[in-house]
Enzyme design. Structure first.
Site, PDB file in Angstrom:
ATOM      1  N   GLY A 230     -54.431  -8.817  49.809  1.00  0.00           N
ATOM      2  CA  GLY A 230     -53.856  -8.978  48.486  1.00  0.00           C
ATOM      3  C   GLY A 230     -54.784  -9.537  47.435  1.00  0.00           C
ATOM      4  N   THR A 231     -56.059  -9.752  47.781  1.00  0.00           N
ATOM      5  CA  THR A 231     -56.967 -10.313  46.786  1.00  0.00           C
ATOM      6  C   THR A 231     -57.522  -9.238  45.858  1.00  0.00           C
ATOM      7  OG1 THR A 231     -58.605 -10.267  48.549  1.00  0.00           O
ATOM      8  CG2 THR A 231     -57.712 -12.401  47.961  1.00  0.00           C
ATOM      9  N   LYS A 233     -59.100  -5.998  47.016  1.00  0.00           N
ATOM     10  CA  LYS A 233     -60.239  -5.225  47.535  1.00  0.00           C
ATOM     11  C   LYS A 233     -60.073  -3.738  47.253  1.00  0.00           C
ATOM     12  CE  LYS A 233     -59.451  -6.735  51.645  1.00  0.00           C
ATOM     13  NZ  LYS A 233     -58.327  -7.642  51.340  1.00  0.00           N
ATOM     14  N   HIS A 450     -31.732 -34.637  56.247  1.00  0.00           N
ATOM     15  CA  HIS A 450     -32.964 -34.039  56.768  1.00  0.00           C
ATOM     16  C   HIS A 450     -33.950 -33.781  55.620  1.00  0.00           C
ATOM     17  CE1 HIS A 450     -35.192 -31.291  59.625  1.00  0.00           C
ATOM     18  NE2 HIS A 450     -35.620 -30.824  58.459  1.00  0.00           N
ATOM     19  N   GLU A 451     -33.464 -33.135  54.570  1.00  0.00           N
ATOM     20  CA  GLU A 451     -34.355 -32.816  53.452  1.00  0.00           C
ATOM     21  C   GLU A 451     -34.769 -34.082  52.709  1.00  0.00           C
ATOM     22  OE1 GLU A 451     -35.721 -30.033  53.381  1.00  0.00           O
ATOM     23  OE2 GLU A 451     -34.336 -29.050  54.760  1.00  0.00           O
ATOM     24  N   HIS A 454     -37.708 -35.580  54.508  1.00  0.00           N
ATOM     25  CA  HIS A 454     -38.985 -34.971  54.121  1.00  0.00           C
ATOM     26  C   HIS A 454     -39.441 -35.517  52.766  1.00  0.00           C
ATOM     27  CE1 HIS A 454     -39.264 -31.977  57.261  1.00  0.00           C
ATOM     28  NE2 HIS A 454     -38.168 -31.332  56.905  1.00  0.00           N
TER      29      HIS A 454
HETATM   30  P1  ADP Z   1     -56.166  -5.799  49.156  1.00  0.00           P
HETATM   31  O1  ADP Z   1     -56.715  -4.423  49.280  1.00  0.00           O
HETATM   32  O2  ADP Z   1     -57.223  -6.837  48.982  1.00  0.00           O
HETATM   33  O3  ADP Z   1     -55.211  -6.171  50.223  1.00  0.00           O
HETATM   34  P2  ADP Z   1     -54.985  -4.681  46.844  1.00  0.00           P
HETATM   35  O4  ADP Z   1     -56.193  -4.227  46.109  1.00  0.00           O
HETATM   36  O5  ADP Z   1     -54.264  -3.633  47.597  1.00  0.00           O
HETATM   37  O6  ADP Z   1     -55.335  -5.872  47.805  1.00  0.00           O
HETATM   38  O7  ADP Z   1     -54.015  -5.391  45.822  1.00  0.00           O
HETATM   39  C1  ADP Z   1     -52.671  -5.027  45.682  1.00  0.00           C
HETATM   40  C2  ADP Z   1     -52.212  -5.120  44.256  1.00  0.00           C
HETATM   41  O8  ADP Z   1     -52.278  -6.462  43.789  1.00  0.00           O
HETATM   42  C3  ADP Z   1     -53.094  -4.346  43.312  1.00  0.00           C
HETATM   43  O9  ADP Z   1     -52.670  -3.028  43.231  1.00  0.00           O
HETATM   44  C4  ADP Z   1     -52.931  -5.095  42.013  1.00  0.00           C
HETATM   45  O10 ADP Z   1     -51.765  -4.682  41.345  1.00  0.00           O
HETATM   46  C5  ADP Z   1     -52.736  -6.513  42.457  1.00  0.00           C
HETATM   47  N1  ADP Z   1     -53.995  -7.261  42.431  1.00  0.00           N
HETATM   48  C6  ADP Z   1     -54.639  -7.780  43.483  1.00  0.00           C
HETATM   49  N2  ADP Z   1     -55.749  -8.430  43.116  1.00  0.00           N
HETATM   50  C7  ADP Z   1     -55.835  -8.306  41.785  1.00  0.00           C
HETATM   51  C8  ADP Z   1     -56.782  -8.758  40.815  1.00  0.00           C
HETATM   52  N3  ADP Z   1     -57.854  -9.472  41.156  1.00  0.00           N
HETATM   53  N4  ADP Z   1     -56.560  -8.464  39.521  1.00  0.00           N
HETATM   54  C9  ADP Z   1     -55.473  -7.745  39.178  1.00  0.00           C
HETATM   55  N5  ADP Z   1     -54.548  -7.296  40.039  1.00  0.00           N
HETATM   56  C10 ADP Z   1     -54.708  -7.570  41.332  1.00  0.00           C
HETATM   57 ZN    ZN Z   2     -37.296 -29.722  57.960  1.00  0.00          ZN
END
Ligand code: ADP
Ligand code: ZN
Ligand code: MG
Length: 642
Positions: A230-231, A233, A450-451, A454
């Site tokens: 999700g970064t 790539k 409980h909460e 924490h």
């Molecule tokens: P990865 O391949 O690293 O798992 P993705 O490229 O598939 O991640 O990212 C999924 C979506 O998240 C992208 O289509 C975009 O919409 C959003 N996204 C992720 N990183 C960025 C970024 N650096 N800037 C803008 N959008 C991003």
């Molecule tokens: Zn707990």
């Protein structure tokens, strides 16, 4: 709660051939064939008659036209229809009978010849014409072969190959995006400037290859994008092609690996061939670890190993085979660079590694800006504030947040997306959607304590992250949630901070012990968290006296069987050290909560009344002042709901 990547595209591709359906189709084809046959040439009705008296009687009375013996069985045709001896209502011209072994053949023959019965070698059925015979003999085969060809064609077409036939199986299924259709550029990628900067060089090379070749520099061939899911790539790879304005061949490594050995390698060959013809071009292989996992050891005899290895070898061979003037660059992406085979990373292959890190505060703000470009934002939306309250979120999470906020706004019939739409969407994403369920008063009281446990421990422990939100509304599997998050991204945790995390996670169960004297199953995920931190402290981070500066536990993702370089005795010591650490925490937290019983009671009461309290309300209810300078009441991310 690790942030999930909703957009991660690492799922295995579906098989193209529908296997369970195949049998059904074949049976269907056979049934169709049978039906057709019966419509075109319905079999004449046949009766089975006894040899004697019927058959012999009919021969004697001269009613038998012809017979065709086949071993003991004789089929034949009467001149006039004879009623079925079993069902008198039916009668038929065609008949079948068995000639007993003891029958006198010579006598029968004489009788037949005497009555002028035709004796022939072909069965009665052969009265059907030649077309029917062909249909009968070859129909099923033709149908099944036709079916296979049809399915292979369809599979070929689905892969974008366009060219039909079985040969398309070996064709690459990469999606080709040409420069005209390429709409993603570096403007769509935010918050990961270092990675972008490194890829600018690739773009420049693809645009002006001569400049580099004149100076005799060796051009990069493979660039590996490494970073957690999700970064961005995949996004970055597509943007690189968009910037360079070259065709982009994109495929996921898992698409190469089929059940049939050799197909993957053939597809790789085809992919590289297409790319070289289109050069300058970019080949993108996503999820490279699906084929590039280090060989030997790791796989425990998995059946697809051979295929993976052949595919990997083919990729390596293709990359080695690039001429020095080939302007094709291979981009690879992986979430797990540490498992890749070292052969992939040698010079001339994926020798450049671009790390795509999770975004920092500044980066998150930029990503928010990119993803809210097309949203009608209310002026009260403070993106800086949202960026500050989302440490730990990656690009895909932020894209998801913006989308979720727009949906919330639409549901509320806002004309613009408001700040509260964002914070509510964030709460839903972090804490999960509330679950409707009826809780007994006793359970609610227990959950509130409980909460509160924490939360109170979190407020009183130095080094713990500030408490942002406490709620006793059931969500997902949890009956309640206490949410803590740091003000800034934390890069590393010191010993005190880790112990504080353990104490906070322990607080829920200890509060139950202090108040109710009985305990319940409600602390399962807290226990998991406590154990996880304690084991890592002892076995990975060298934070216990008993074990010291020794790495006993494998890094996440490594094969646990390979890491057994430690003795059983050492591992036993680790277990003891972990237990000691957790027991010390138990003592600490019990004392703390017993000493602060009024704070616990008063927060639990407020929770029973309001169900959800934010940071300020929670600290106030516990008779404390909220930590200064923190991002006030917004819920925040960075996952420690306990
Ligand atoms: P990865 O391949 O690293 O798992 P993705 O490229 O598939 O991640 O990212 C999924 C979506 O998240 C992208 O289509 C975009 O919409 C959003 N996204 C992720 N990183 C960025 C970024 N650096 N800037 C803008 N959008 C991003
Ligand atoms: Zn707990
Ligand atoms: Mg990806």
């Amino acid at each position: 709660m690790p942030t999930k990547d909703p957009a991660d595209d690492g799922k295995p591709p579906g098989r193209r051939m529908p296997r369970p359906g195949l049998l059904l189709i074949i049976v269907g084809a056979l049934a169709l064939n049978w039906l057709l046959l019966n419509v075109i040439a319905p079999p004449a009705p046949t009766v089975t008659v006894p040899y004697s008296p019927t058959f012999v009687g009919q021969v004697k009375s001269g009613n038998v036209k012809r017979i065709s013996p086949l071993g003991e069985t004789v089929t034949g045709e009467f001149k006039k229809a004879v009623p079925n001896p079993e069902k008198k209502s039916e009668s038929a011209k065609n008949f079948e009978t068995e000639i007993p072994q003891f029958a006198n053949g010579d006598q029968l023959e004489a009788l037949l010849i005497g009555k002028g019965v035709v004796i022939e070698a072909r069965p009665i059925d052969a009265g059907r014409n030649i077309f029917v015979q062909l249909l009968l003999g070859f129909g099923p085969v033709v149908l099944i072969v036709g079916l296979f060809v049809y399915m292979a064609r369809r599979a070929g077409a689905a892969g974008g190959g366009g060219i039909g036939g079985l040969a398309s199986f070996a064709r690459s299924r990469a999606r080709r995006v040409d420069k005209g259709e390429q709409r993603i550029t570096f403007d769509d990628v935010a918050g990961i400037d270092e990675a972008k900067y490194e890829l600018l060089e690739v773009v420049d090379f693809l645009k002006n290859p001569e400049r580099y070749q004149v100076l005799g520099g060796r051009i990069p061939r493979g660039v590996l994008l490494a970073g957690q899911p999700g970064t961005g790539k995949t996004l970055l790879a597509r943007a690189t092609a968009g910037e360079a304005e070259v065709p982009f061949f994109s495929s996921s490594a898992s698409e190469f690996v089929e059940a049939i050995v050799g197909v993957g390698a053939a597809r790789v060959r085809d992919l590289f061939k297409q790319a070289k013809e289109a050069a300058p071009a970019i080949i993108f292989i996503d999820e490279l670890d699906a084929v590039g996992r280090s060989r030997g050891g790791a796989g425990f005899g998995s059946g697809s190993n051979d295929e993976r290895e052949q595919t990997l070898n083919q990729i390596l061979t293709e990359m080695d085979g690039f001429e020095s003037d080939t302007t094709v660059i291979v981009l690879g992406a992986t979430n797990r660079p540490e498992v890749l085979d070292s052969a992939l990373l040698r010079p001339g292959r994926f020798d450049r590694r671009v790390t795509v890190p999770p975004p920092d505060l500044e980066g998150r703000l930029e990503i928010l800006q990119v993803h809210t470009r097309s949203l009608p934002l209310d002026p009260d939306v403070r993106l800086e504030r949202l960026a500050a309250t989302t440490p730990g979120m990656v690009g895909a999470d932020i894209a998801n947040l913006c989308n979720e906020a727009a949906l919330v706004a639409a549901r509320r019939e806002h004309t613009r997306v408001m700040h509260e739409d964002f914070t509510d969407a964030l709460e839903k994403i972090i804490l999960g959607a509330p679950r409707k369920m009826v809780m007994s008063e006793e359970d609610r009281r227990r959950t509130a304590y409980h909460e509160a446990g924490h939360a109170v421990v979190g407020m009183l422990t130095t080094g713990a992250d500030p408490v942002r939100k406490v709620s006793i509304i059931p969500r997902g599997r949890a009956l309640g949630v206490t949410f803590s998050a740091p003000d800034n991204d934390r890069i590393s945790y010191d010993l005190a901070a880790l112990e504080a995390k353990i104490d906070v996670a322990y607080g829920g169960r200890v509060a139950e012990e202090v108040i109710f004297e009985t305990i319940t199953t409600g602390a399962e995920s807290d226990i998991e968290q406590v154990t996880g931190i304690a084991r890592a402290m002892v076995g990975r981070w060298g934070m216990s006296e008993e074990i010291g500066f020794v790495n006993v536990l494998p890094d996440d993702g490594a094969n646990p069987f390979l890491a057994a370089e430690t003795s059983d005795q050492l591992r036993h010591q680790v277990d003891m050290a972990v237990k000691a650490l957790v027991d010390r925490a138990h003592g600490r937290v019990t004392r703390l909560l017993a000493d602060n019983r009024e704070r616990l009671d008063s927060l639990a009461l407020v929770l029973l009344d309001k169900e959800t309290v934010d940071q300020d309300e929670a600290y106030e209810a516990a008779g404390m002042t909220p930590p200064s300078g923190s991002a006030a009441s917004a819920p925040s991310l960075a996952p420690t709901p306990t």
